[in-house]
Motif scaffolding. Structure first.
Motif, mmCIF file in Angstrom:
data_model
loop_
_atom_site.group_PDB
_atom_site.id
_atom_site.type_symbol
_atom_site.label_atom_id
_atom_site.label_comp_id
_atom_site.label_asym_id
_atom_site.label_seq_id
_atom_site.Cartn_x
_atom_site.Cartn_y
_atom_site.Cartn_z
ATOM 1 N N THR A 1 0.788 -1.248 0.028
ATOM 2 C CA THR A 1 0.168 -0.101 0.061
ATOM 3 C C THR A 1 0.875 1.343 -0.086
ATOM 4 O O THR A 1 0.537 2.238 -0.879
ATOM 5 N N PRO A 2 1.808 1.303 0.646
ATOM 6 C CA PRO A 2 2.884 2.458 0.750
ATOM 7 C C PRO A 2 3.354 2.857 -0.526
ATOM 8 O O PRO A 2 3.423 3.999 -0.993
ATOM 9 N N LEU B 1 1.879 2.123 -3.675
ATOM 10 C CA LEU B 1 0.957 2.690 -4.505
ATOM 11 C C LEU B 1 0.474 4.149 -4.010
ATOM 12 O O LEU B 1 0.268 4.990 -4.707
ATOM 13 N N ILE B 2 0.571 4.437 -2.689
ATOM 14 C CA ILE B 2 0.130 5.776 -2.327
ATOM 15 C C ILE B 2 1.322 6.790 -2.689
ATOM 16 O O ILE B 2 1.161 7.861 -3.023
ATOM 17 N N SER B 3 2.711 6.267 -2.489
ATOM 18 C CA SER B 3 3.789 7.153 -3.050
ATOM 19 C C SER B 3 3.636 7.404 -4.427
ATOM 20 O O SER B 3 3.907 8.423 -4.819
ATOM 21 N N MET C 1 0.763 7.502 -5.975
ATOM 22 C CA MET C 1 -0.458 8.588 -6.415
ATOM 23 C C MET C 1 -0.050 9.972 -6.073
ATOM 24 O O MET C 1 -0.190 10.734 -6.754
ATOM 25 N N VAL C 2 0.644 9.885 -5.167
ATOM 26 C CA VAL C 2 1.064 11.454 -4.725
ATOM 27 C C VAL C 2 2.004 12.200 -5.727
ATOM 28 O O VAL C 2 1.941 13.122 -6.053
ATOM 29 N N THR D 1 7.666 10.676 -1.822
ATOM 30 C CA THR D 1 7.457 10.093 -3.132
ATOM 31 C C THR D 1 8.911 9.078 -3.496
ATOM 32 O O THR D 1 8.971 8.605 -4.722
ATOM 33 N N LEU E 1 -6.213 -0.417 1.145
ATOM 34 C CA LEU E 1 -6.607 0.919 0.671
ATOM 35 C C LEU E 1 -8.343 1.382 0.919
ATOM 36 O O LEU E 1 -8.476 2.641 0.761
ATOM 37 N N VAL F 1 -7.843 3.386 3.850
ATOM 38 C CA VAL F 1 -7.197 4.566 3.356
ATOM 39 C C VAL F 1 -8.304 5.679 2.835
ATOM 40 O O VAL F 1 -8.255 6.819 2.984
ATOM 41 N N ALA F 2 -9.284 4.940 2.005
ATOM 42 C CA ALA F 2 -10.033 5.567 1.063
ATOM 43 C C ALA F 2 -11.072 6.334 1.985
ATOM 44 O O ALA F 2 -11.579 7.349 1.821
ATOM 45 N N LEU G 1 -9.608 9.204 3.701
ATOM 46 C CA LEU G 1 -9.447 10.151 2.626
ATOM 47 C C LEU G 1 -10.691 10.857 2.357
ATOM 48 O O LEU G 1 -10.859 12.115 2.519
#
Length: 361
Positions: free
Chosen positions: A179-180, A182-184, A186-187, A210, A235, A238-239, A242
Motif C-alpha cells: 500500500t505505501p 501505491l500511495i507514494s 499516487m502522490v 515519493t 486501501l 485509507v479511502a 481520505l
C-alpha cells in the motif's frame, strides 16, 4: 551449507548470491536471460555454470507470477536437497504448488524484507539484507532440515529470521509495503502535470513521500497481481479516511462556525491517529522507537563536509543516531539534520559552533 543454486539473478537473487559467495558457499547462477546470470557472475556472485550434482539449497528469486512454475521445475528436476523462494507474496505460490500435487516437505516460502528502487544484478549488494527481517513461512509439512537451511541462509546474509503464517505475511506486507508503494506513486503522479513553479518548491517532505515512487512499474504490477485482496482491503480503509478528510477540509471553508469546528476536529483526529501509528514503527535495530533531538547544521556542497561534521561530533563524544539532508533550492548548500539523544544536543551544538559551523535551532 556448502552449495546453492540461485534461479533468477535480479536484485534479490544476486544480493543473496553475493552474500553466500562471500562466506565460502559455492553458488551457481541461472536466469531466463543468460546475460543477467553472466553479469552476476562477473560481480563475484558465483558461476553461471550448471552444478554437476544436487546442491544443498535452491533459491528461487523470480517474480511472483513465475515463482510456482520455477519451483515446480526445479523440484521435479531434483536439483537440490531443499528449496525456497524469496517472492514478496507467500500464500499464492504455496497454493499453486499444492494444486500441482508436489511434495512440499523440501520447500519453505521466505521473504527478505529488503530492497531498493533499482532492480537487476547491477543494483545488488552483499549487505542488502544485513539487520533486515527475513520472513520464513514453514508449514507442518516442512522438513526440519529445510527449515534449518533457510535459517542458515538468513544467518549467512546477516538477516533477522521471523517465522510467520503465509497468509498473515501477505496481509502484513499489504499494509507495510504494498500500500505505501501505491500511495507514494499516487502522490508523485500529482506532480506530473504540476506547474513548474510548484515543483521547484519541493522540499524534504515530498521527497520522503515519493522516494519509492521511482520503483519499476512492471515489477510492482507483478507483485500486486499476486496480492490484490489484502492490498485492496488496506486501501479501502485509507479511502474511508481520505473521504472523511476531504469532508473535514471542505467544512473548514464554511462560513458556519460549527462546521469549521467540526472540520478542524476531523483534521486533528486523522493527524493524531497518524501520530499514534507512527510511534509503532520500530526504531534502530528493530528496537522501540526513540525520540531524538535535531541539531541542524548549514553546510556547503563541497567534498568532505559531512565527514567533518561526523568527525567533530565524535570529538565531542556525541553519537550520531541518524542524519537527513535537506538541499537548498538554487544554491550549493544544504541543511544537515543531525539526530542525537536529547541530552547530547546542547553538547553537540556548542561543539559545532566552536568549530565554526552555522548551527540552526
Amino acid at each position: 551449507m556448502r552449495s546453492a543454486l540461485v534461479i533468477g539473478t535480479g536484485l534479490i537473487g544476486t544480493s543473496a548470491a553475493l552474500a553466500l559467495a562471500g562466506r565460502g558457499v559455492t553458488v551457481h547462477l541461472t536466469d531466463h536471460d543468460p546475460s543477467r546470470a553472466l553479469t552476476a557472475a562477473a560481480l563475484g556472485a558465483g558461476t553461471d555454470e550448471a552444478p554437476e550434482g544436487r546442491v544443498d539449497l535452491a533459491i528461487i528469486a523470480v517474480p511472483p507470477a513465475h515463482t510456482a512454475g520455477a519451483l515446480a521445475a526445479a523440484m521435479r528436476d531434483g536439483v537440490a536437497r531443499g528449496y525456497l523462494d524469496v517472492a514478496s507474496v507467500k500464500g499464492g505460490p504455496r497454493r499453486e504448488l499444492e494444486a500441482l500435487g508436489l511434495d512440499l516437505t523440501a520447500y519453505i516460502g521466505t521473504h527478505p524484507m529488503a530492497g531498493k528502487e533499482l532492480s537487476g544484478p547491477l543494483a545488488a549488494t552483499a549487505d542488502l539484507f544485513e539487520g533486515r527481517p527475513w520472513v520464513l513461512t514453514p508449514t507442518r509439512d516442512t522438513d526440519t532440515e529445510v527449515l534449518n537451511l533457510a535459517l542458515e541462509l538468513a544467518a549467512l546474509c546477516r538477516a533477522v529470521p521471523v517465522v510467520m503464517d503465509a497468509d498473515a505475511h501477505d496481509r502484513a506486507v499489504a499494509l507495510v509495503s504494498h500500500t505505501p508503494q501505491l500511495i507514494s506513486s499516487m502522490v508523485a503522479a500529482r506532480l506530473e502535470e504540476a506547474d513548474e513553479t510548484a515543483v521547484r518548491l519541493c522540499g524534504q517532505g515530498i521527497r520522503d513521500v515519493t522516494r519509492i515512487a521511482a520503483s519499476d512499474p512492471r515489477m510492482w504490477v507483478e507483485i500486486l497481481t499476486a496480492n490484490p485482496g489484502p492490498v485492496a482491503d488496506v486501501l479501502a480503509g485509507v479511502a474511508a479516511d481520505l473521504g472523511e478528510t476531504v469532508e473535514a477540509l471542505r467544512a473548514l471553508q464554511s462560513s458556519d462556525e460549527d462546521k469549521r469546528r467540526g472540520g478542524a476536529a476531523g483534521i486533528e483526529d486523522v493527524l493524531r491517529r497518524g501520530n499514534a501509528g507512527r510511534v509503532r514503527v520500530p526504531g534502530k535495530h528493530g528496537a522501540a522507537p526513540a525520540v531524538y533531538e535535531i541539531v541542524a547544521v548549514l553546510i556547503s556542497d563541497r567534498p568532505g563536509e559531512l565527514a567533518r561534521i561526523f568527525a567533530d561530533a565524535g570529538r565531542a563524544g556525541v553519537n550520531v543516531e541518524d542524519v537527513r539532508i535537506e538541499h537548498a533550492t538554487g544554491q550549493q548548500a544544504g541543511l544537515v539534520q543531525v539526530m542525537v539523544e536529547p541530552a547530547a544536543a546542547p553538547v553537540l551544538a556548542a561543539a559545532l559552533r566552536e568549530r565554526g559551523w552555522s548551527v540552526r535551532q
